[in-house]
Scaffold this motif. Structure first.
Motif, short mmCIF file in Angstrom:
data_model
loop_
_atom_site.label_atom_id
_atom_site.label_comp_id
_atom_site.label_asym_id
_atom_site.label_seq_id
_atom_site.Cartn_x
_atom_site.Cartn_y
_atom_site.Cartn_z
N GLN A 1 31.39 6.52 -9.34
CA GLN A 1 30.64 5.84 -10.37
C GLN A 1 31.37 4.60 -10.86
OE1 GLN A 1 29.69 8.62 -13.47
NE2 GLN A 1 28.24 9.77 -12.21
N GLY A 2 30.60 3.68 -11.45
CA GLY A 2 31.18 2.48 -12.03
C GLY A 2 30.75 1.23 -11.28
N PRO A 3 31.05 0.06 -11.84
CA PRO A 3 30.67 -1.20 -11.20
C PRO A 3 31.30 -1.34 -9.82
CG PRO A 3 31.35 -1.56 -13.48
CD PRO A 3 31.72 -0.15 -13.15
N LEU A 4 30.59 -2.05 -8.94
CA LEU A 4 31.07 -2.35 -7.60
C LEU A 4 31.01 -3.86 -7.39
CD1 LEU A 4 29.06 0.31 -5.54
CD2 LEU A 4 31.53 0.37 -6.00
N VAL A 5 31.97 -4.37 -6.64
CA VAL A 5 31.91 -5.76 -6.20
C VAL A 5 31.22 -5.76 -4.84
CG1 VAL A 5 33.21 -7.85 -5.66
CG2 VAL A 5 34.05 -6.27 -7.42
N VAL A 6 30.05 -6.40 -4.76
CA VAL A 6 29.20 -6.26 -3.58
C VAL A 6 28.90 -7.63 -2.97
CG1 VAL A 6 27.09 -5.26 -2.64
CG2 VAL A 6 28.11 -4.29 -4.72
N THR A 7 28.98 -7.69 -1.65
CA THR A 7 28.51 -8.85 -0.90
C THR A 7 27.30 -8.40 -0.08
OG1 THR A 7 30.68 -9.92 -0.75
CG2 THR A 7 29.03 -10.52 0.91
N HIS A 8 26.18 -9.09 -0.26
CA HIS A 8 24.97 -8.81 0.50
C HIS A 8 24.75 -9.93 1.51
CE1 HIS A 8 23.45 -5.77 -2.48
NE2 HIS A 8 24.12 -6.53 -3.33
N VAL A 9 24.56 -9.57 2.77
CA VAL A 9 24.20 -10.55 3.79
C VAL A 9 22.71 -10.38 4.04
CG1 VAL A 9 24.61 -11.35 6.14
CG2 VAL A 9 26.51 -10.42 4.78
N GLY A 10 21.93 -11.32 3.54
CA GLY A 10 20.48 -11.22 3.55
C GLY A 10 20.00 -10.88 2.15
N GLY A 11 19.00 -11.62 1.67
CA GLY A 11 18.56 -11.41 0.29
C GLY A 11 17.12 -11.00 0.15
N ALA A 12 16.21 -11.78 0.74
CA ALA A 12 14.77 -11.56 0.60
C ALA A 12 14.41 -11.35 -0.88
CB ALA A 12 14.30 -10.42 1.48
N GLY A 13 13.79 -10.21 -1.23
CA GLY A 13 13.37 -9.99 -2.61
C GLY A 13 14.48 -9.51 -3.53
N LEU A 14 15.70 -9.36 -3.01
CA LEU A 14 16.86 -8.92 -3.80
C LEU A 14 16.66 -7.51 -4.35
CD1 LEU A 14 17.50 -12.27 -5.73
CD2 LEU A 14 18.61 -11.49 -3.63
N THR A 15 16.01 -6.67 -3.56
CA THR A 15 15.70 -5.32 -4.02
C THR A 15 16.96 -4.50 -4.26
OG1 THR A 15 13.64 -5.37 -2.76
CG2 THR A 15 14.41 -3.22 -3.48
N LEU A 16 17.86 -4.45 -3.28
CA LEU A 16 19.07 -3.65 -3.47
C LEU A 16 20.00 -4.24 -4.53
CD1 LEU A 16 20.31 -0.99 -2.43
CD2 LEU A 16 21.72 -2.39 -0.89
N PRO A 17 20.20 -5.57 -4.59
CA PRO A 17 20.99 -6.11 -5.70
C PRO A 17 20.43 -5.73 -7.07
CG PRO A 17 20.79 -7.76 -3.99
CD PRO A 17 19.91 -6.60 -3.58
N ARG A 18 19.10 -5.71 -7.20
CA ARG A 18 18.50 -5.29 -8.47
C ARG A 18 18.81 -3.82 -8.76
NH1 ARG A 18 14.03 -9.07 -9.55
NH2 ARG A 18 13.66 -10.32 -7.68
N TYR A 19 18.76 -3.00 -7.71
CA TYR A 19 19.05 -1.57 -7.87
C TYR A 19 20.50 -1.37 -8.33
CZ TYR A 19 19.66 3.37 -6.65
OH TYR A 19 19.94 4.70 -6.70
N VAL A 20 21.43 -2.07 -7.68
CA VAL A 20 22.84 -1.95 -8.04
C VAL A 20 23.07 -2.44 -9.47
CG1 VAL A 20 25.18 -2.75 -7.51
CG2 VAL A 20 23.64 -2.07 -5.65
N ALA A 21 22.44 -3.56 -9.83
CA ALA A 21 22.59 -4.09 -11.18
C ALA A 21 22.09 -3.10 -12.23
CB ALA A 21 21.84 -5.41 -11.31
N HIS A 22 21.04 -2.35 -11.88
CA HIS A 22 20.46 -1.38 -12.82
C HIS A 22 21.29 -0.10 -12.90
CE1 HIS A 22 17.10 0.38 -15.12
NE2 HIS A 22 17.41 1.51 -14.49
N THR A 23 21.73 0.40 -11.74
CA THR A 23 22.43 1.69 -11.72
C THR A 23 23.93 1.57 -11.96
OG1 THR A 23 22.67 1.56 -9.30
CG2 THR A 23 20.72 2.70 -10.16
N ARG A 24 24.45 0.36 -11.73
CA ARG A 24 25.89 0.12 -11.95
C ARG A 24 26.06 -1.19 -12.71
NH1 ARG A 24 29.31 3.13 -8.27
NH2 ARG A 24 28.03 4.51 -6.95
N PRO A 25 25.70 -1.19 -14.00
CA PRO A 25 25.75 -2.42 -14.80
C PRO A 25 27.13 -3.08 -14.74
CG PRO A 25 24.72 -0.64 -16.03
CD PRO A 25 25.29 -0.01 -14.80
N GLY A 26 27.10 -4.41 -14.71
CA GLY A 26 28.35 -5.15 -14.67
C GLY A 26 28.88 -5.42 -13.28
N SER A 27 28.15 -4.99 -12.25
CA SER A 27 28.61 -5.20 -10.87
C SER A 27 28.43 -6.66 -10.46
CB SER A 27 27.82 -4.31 -9.91
OG SER A 27 28.07 -2.95 -10.14
N PRO A 28 29.53 -7.35 -10.11
CA PRO A 28 29.38 -8.70 -9.59
C PRO A 28 28.89 -8.64 -8.14
CG PRO A 28 31.71 -8.17 -9.99
CD PRO A 28 30.92 -6.93 -10.24
#
Length: 266
Positions: A51-78
């Motif tokens: 648990q806790g924030p994660l530093v994430v690099t996404h290759v491919g964005g489209a609708g940013l679905t997974l970044p939104r999920y991470v931002a919601h479930t792990r607030p503060g994740s850069p």
């Protein structure tokens, strides 16, 4: 770049279409609602991490679905998203705005060009979910590419990659061999139909330089809405068989997806 089409799904969600293919589904009022099977698998494997924030690099964005999920479930994740299609990103920002307080930065560059600009050991998690014309680009399947991914990962960091293949899984086998040459601890998730070679479909690969949290991953995958299995070790080796890793000199894009009504083969 291909025209972007945003389609209302009739249930409060939006499907982002590119190249005639559905790229993302976004539910603005609940980022935890994930419709596409492979996105549920990606999220399940993320949820298996501590648990806790994660530093994430996404290759491919489209609708940013997974970044939104991470931002919601792990607030503060850069989070950094490498997405070369500026028109797509602008359409998503205009019509599917990101939530307040997010730490998602989108860079207008593709993965192969953008990853070298990232610092060594700068990410807990690298997610590769990039398609062009419905196919994973050849430049994102070679051992040279995954060597740079490992450079960006922190010690113990995790790679997640979404790919798609025909029922014979020959491209997947070579892709897995490329990953395993660099990040030797691997696992794969797919629906039962895809795993048994009954239809064209998506597989999510997980890989790390250190042993994976397999119990937590298995438990999380079992909680998704799809009948799916996490394969690893000898079980995964038997499923894919032996294969030669891709190098930059012979890398191939993933197979062209068939018409949707022909995805089943038996």
């Amino acid at each position: 770049m291909a025209p972007v089409e945003l389609v209302d799904d009739g249930s409060g969600g939006t499907v982002v279409m590119m190249d005639g293919h559905p790229q993302s589904h976004v539910q603005l009022d609940d980022p935890r609602l994930l419709v596409f099977e492979y996105v549920q698998f990606l999220a399940a494997l993320v949820d298996a991490l501590p648990q806790g924030p994660l530093v994430v690099t996404h290759v491919g964005g489209a609708g940013l679905t997974l970044p939104r999920y991470v931002a919601h479930t792990r607030p503060g994740s850069p989070q950094v998203v490498l997405e070369p299609d500026v028109e797509l990103t602008q359409a998503v920002r205009d019509h599917l705005p990101l939530p307040r307080g997010h730490r998602i930065r989108v860079r207008p560059v593709d993965g192969r060009a953008g990853l070298p600009a990232l610092a060594d050991a700068s990410a807990d998690l690298v997610v590769v979910d990039a398609y062009a014309d419905g196919r994973v680009p050849a430049e994102l399947v070679s051992t040279q590419w995954f060597t740079d991914v490992r450079r960006v990962l922190r010690p113990g960091g995790l790679l997640l990659m979404n790919t798609a293949d025909e029922p014979n899984r020959r491209h997947l086998a070579r892709l897995h061999a490329s990953v395993a040459q660099v990040l030797p601890h691997t696992a794969a998730v797919a629906t039962s139909e895809v795993r048994k070679g009954r239809r064209f479909g998506n597989t999510v690969l997980a890989a790390s330089a250190v042993p994976l949290p397999l119990e937590a991953m298995t438990r999380r995958v079992a909680m998704t809405a799809f009948s799916a299995t996490l394969l690893h070790g000898e079980q995964l080796a038997r499923a894919l068989g032996s294969a030669r890793p891709f190098g930059d000199e012979d890398a191939q894009a993933s197979p062209q997806p068939p018409a949707v009504d022909r995805w089943r083969v038996r």
